[in-house]
Design a protein around this motif. Structure first.
Motif, PDB file in Angstrom:
ATOM      1  N   ARG A  40       0.696  -1.238  -0.090  1.00 48.09           N
ATOM      2  CA  ARG A  40      -0.050   0.012   0.009  1.00 48.09           C
ATOM      3  C   ARG A  40       0.962   1.276  -0.084  1.00 48.09           C
ATOM      4  O   ARG A  40       0.730   2.403  -0.435  1.00 48.09           O
ATOM      5  CB  ARG A  40      -0.899   0.049   1.155  1.00 48.09           C
ATOM      6  N   ARG A  41       2.055   1.176   0.593  1.00 47.26           N
ATOM      7  CA  ARG A  41       2.895   2.740   0.843  1.00 47.26           C
ATOM      8  C   ARG A  41       3.323   2.699  -0.738  1.00 47.26           C
ATOM      9  O   ARG A  41       3.634   3.687  -0.988  1.00 47.26           O
ATOM     10  CB  ARG A  41       4.123   2.350   1.749  1.00 47.26           C
ATOM     11  N   TRP A  42       3.854   1.323  -1.315  1.00 55.48           N
ATOM     12  CA  TRP A  42       4.478   1.655  -2.527  1.00 55.48           C
ATOM     13  C   TRP A  42       3.316   2.299  -3.736  1.00 55.48           C
ATOM     14  O   TRP A  42       3.691   2.791  -4.577  1.00 55.48           O
ATOM     15  CB  TRP A  42       4.784   0.192  -3.098  1.00 55.48           C
ATOM     16  N   MET A  43       2.046   1.689  -3.419  1.00 54.70           N
ATOM     17  CA  MET A  43       0.812   2.370  -4.311  1.00 54.70           C
ATOM     18  C   MET A  43       0.913   3.633  -3.904  1.00 54.70           C
ATOM     19  O   MET A  43       0.470   4.339  -4.829  1.00 54.70           O
ATOM     20  CB  MET A  43      -0.230   1.458  -3.787  1.00 54.70           C
ATOM     21  N   ARG A  44       0.865   4.262  -2.838  1.00 54.59           N
ATOM     22  CA  ARG A  44       0.742   5.400  -2.438  1.00 54.59           C
ATOM     23  C   ARG A  44       1.701   6.263  -3.234  1.00 54.59           C
ATOM     24  O   ARG A  44       1.644   7.508  -3.630  1.00 54.59           O
ATOM     25  CB  ARG A  44       1.047   5.647  -0.961  1.00 54.59           C
ATOM     26  N   ASP A  45       2.996   5.897  -3.077  1.00 57.23           N
ATOM     27  CA  ASP A  45       4.316   6.511  -3.840  1.00 57.23           C
ATOM     28  C   ASP A  45       4.127   6.575  -5.451  1.00 57.23           C
ATOM     29  O   ASP A  45       4.523   7.714  -5.959  1.00 57.23           O
ATOM     30  CB  ASP A  45       5.506   6.071  -3.470  1.00 57.23           C
ATOM     31  N   ASN A  46       3.425   5.220  -6.165  1.00 57.30           N
ATOM     32  CA  ASN A  46       3.589   5.594  -7.352  1.00 57.30           C
ATOM     33  C   ASN A  46       2.064   5.524  -7.855  1.00 57.30           C
ATOM     34  O   ASN A  46       1.970   5.935  -9.074  1.00 57.30           O
ATOM     35  CB  ASN A  46       3.984   4.038  -7.688  1.00 57.30           C
ATOM     36  N   TYR A  47       0.976   4.929  -7.314  1.00 58.88           N
ATOM     37  CA  TYR A  47      -0.275   5.052  -7.974  1.00 58.88           C
ATOM     38  C   TYR A  47      -1.055   5.552  -6.785  1.00 58.88           C
ATOM     39  O   TYR A  47      -2.293   4.822  -6.271  1.00 58.88           O
ATOM     40  CB  TYR A  47      -0.619   3.599  -8.510  1.00 58.88           C
ATOM     41  N   PRO A  48      -1.306   6.650  -6.259  1.00 58.46           N
ATOM     42  CA  PRO A  48      -1.931   7.166  -5.005  1.00 58.46           C
ATOM     43  C   PRO A  48      -3.623   7.104  -5.714  1.00 58.46           C
ATOM     44  O   PRO A  48      -4.557   6.883  -4.755  1.00 58.46           O
ATOM     45  CB  PRO A  48      -1.920   8.535  -5.028  1.00 58.46           C
ATOM     46  N   SER A  49      -3.921   7.156  -6.697  1.00 63.66           N
ATOM     47  CA  SER A  49      -5.440   7.285  -7.118  1.00 63.66           C
ATOM     48  C   SER A  49      -5.833   5.819  -7.021  1.00 63.66           C
ATOM     49  O   SER A  49      -7.245   5.389  -6.354  1.00 63.66           O
ATOM     50  CB  SER A  49      -5.729   7.722  -8.614  1.00 63.66           C
ATOM     51  N   MET A  50      -5.268   4.767  -7.306  1.00 61.75           N
ATOM     52  CA  MET A  50      -5.685   3.424  -6.971  1.00 61.75           C
ATOM     53  C   MET A  50      -5.682   3.024  -5.563  1.00 61.75           C
ATOM     54  O   MET A  50      -6.633   2.293  -5.201  1.00 61.75           O
ATOM     55  CB  MET A  50      -4.645   2.411  -7.818  1.00 61.75           C
ATOM     56  N   LEU A  51      -4.737   3.552  -5.021  1.00 57.50           N
ATOM     57  CA  LEU A  51      -4.935   3.403  -3.292  1.00 57.50           C
ATOM     58  C   LEU A  51      -5.892   4.269  -2.900  1.00 57.50           C
ATOM     59  O   LEU A  51      -6.831   3.476  -2.025  1.00 57.50           O
ATOM     60  CB  LEU A  51      -3.706   3.939  -2.795  1.00 57.50           C
ATOM     61  N   GLU A  52      -6.617   5.131  -3.312  1.00 57.37           N
ATOM     62  CA  GLU A  52      -7.717   5.898  -2.929  1.00 57.37           C
ATOM     63  C   GLU A  52      -8.852   5.076  -3.239  1.00 57.37           C
ATOM     64  O   GLU A  52      -9.849   5.009  -2.482  1.00 57.37           O
ATOM     65  CB  GLU A  52      -7.703   7.220  -3.388  1.00 57.37           C
ATOM     66  N   VAL A  53      -9.036   4.546  -4.368  1.00 59.89           N
ATOM     67  CA  VAL A  53      -9.979   3.521  -4.877  1.00 59.89           C
ATOM     68  C   VAL A  53     -10.155   2.461  -3.652  1.00 59.89           C
ATOM     69  O   VAL A  53     -11.234   1.791  -3.070  1.00 59.89           O
ATOM     70  CB  VAL A  53      -9.831   2.943  -6.284  1.00 59.89           C
ATOM     71  N   PHE A  54      -8.917   1.664  -3.344  1.00 65.49           N
ATOM     72  CA  PHE A  54      -9.086   0.636  -2.313  1.00 65.49           C
ATOM     73  C   PHE A  54      -9.487   1.185  -1.049  1.00 65.49           C
ATOM     74  O   PHE A  54     -10.355   0.383  -0.512  1.00 65.49           O
ATOM     75  CB  PHE A  54      -7.485   0.103  -2.422  1.00 65.49           C
ATOM     76  N   TYR A  55      -8.958   2.364  -0.675  1.00 68.44           N
ATOM     77  CA  TYR A  55      -9.501   2.673   0.726  1.00 68.44           C
ATOM     78  C   TYR A  55     -10.984   3.277   0.867  1.00 68.44           C
ATOM     79  O   TYR A  55     -11.914   2.779   1.527  1.00 68.44           O
ATOM     80  CB  TYR A  55      -8.837   4.077   0.935  1.00 68.44           C
ATOM     81  N   LYS A  56     -11.652   3.434  -0.412  1.00 67.63           N
ATOM     82  CA  LYS A  56     -12.972   3.730  -0.650  1.00 67.63           C
ATOM     83  C   LYS A  56     -13.801   2.548  -0.463  1.00 67.63           C
ATOM     84  O   LYS A  56     -14.927   2.261   0.053  1.00 67.63           O
ATOM     85  CB  LYS A  56     -13.349   4.782  -1.909  1.00 67.63           C
TER      86      LYS A  56
END
Length: 75
Positions: A34-50
């Motif tokens: 998730r940290r790697w996603m935050r650094d590289n693909y924050p919009s995908m991480l946001e979809v995961f959180y939602k």
């Protein structure tokens, strides 16, 4: 011809589902991912959180923010 089209569409849909599950599973079980996603693909991480918010697993964002703020403060 129609049979080939339906089979192709089914294969594409199954492939997309498999890729989506791969990303979701990795984000669900690994805070480092998730940290790697935050650094590289924050919009995908946001979809995961939602998605987690909708399904009632609201702890992931809070736990991540707490862990990452401690890590960011230590640098």
């Amino acid at each position: 011809m129609r049979k080939l089209l339906w089979r192709s569409l089914a294969a594409i849909e199954i492939s997309a589902l498999a890729v989506s599950y791969y990303f979701w599973h990795n984000m669900n079980v690994s805070q480092d991912y998730r940290r790697w996603m935050r650094d590289n693909y924050p919009s995908m991480l946001e979809v995961f959180y939602k998605t987690c918010d909708v399904t009632g697993h609201r702890h992931a964002r809070k736990v991540d923010n707490e862990a990452w703020s401690c890590m960011d403060d230590s640098h």
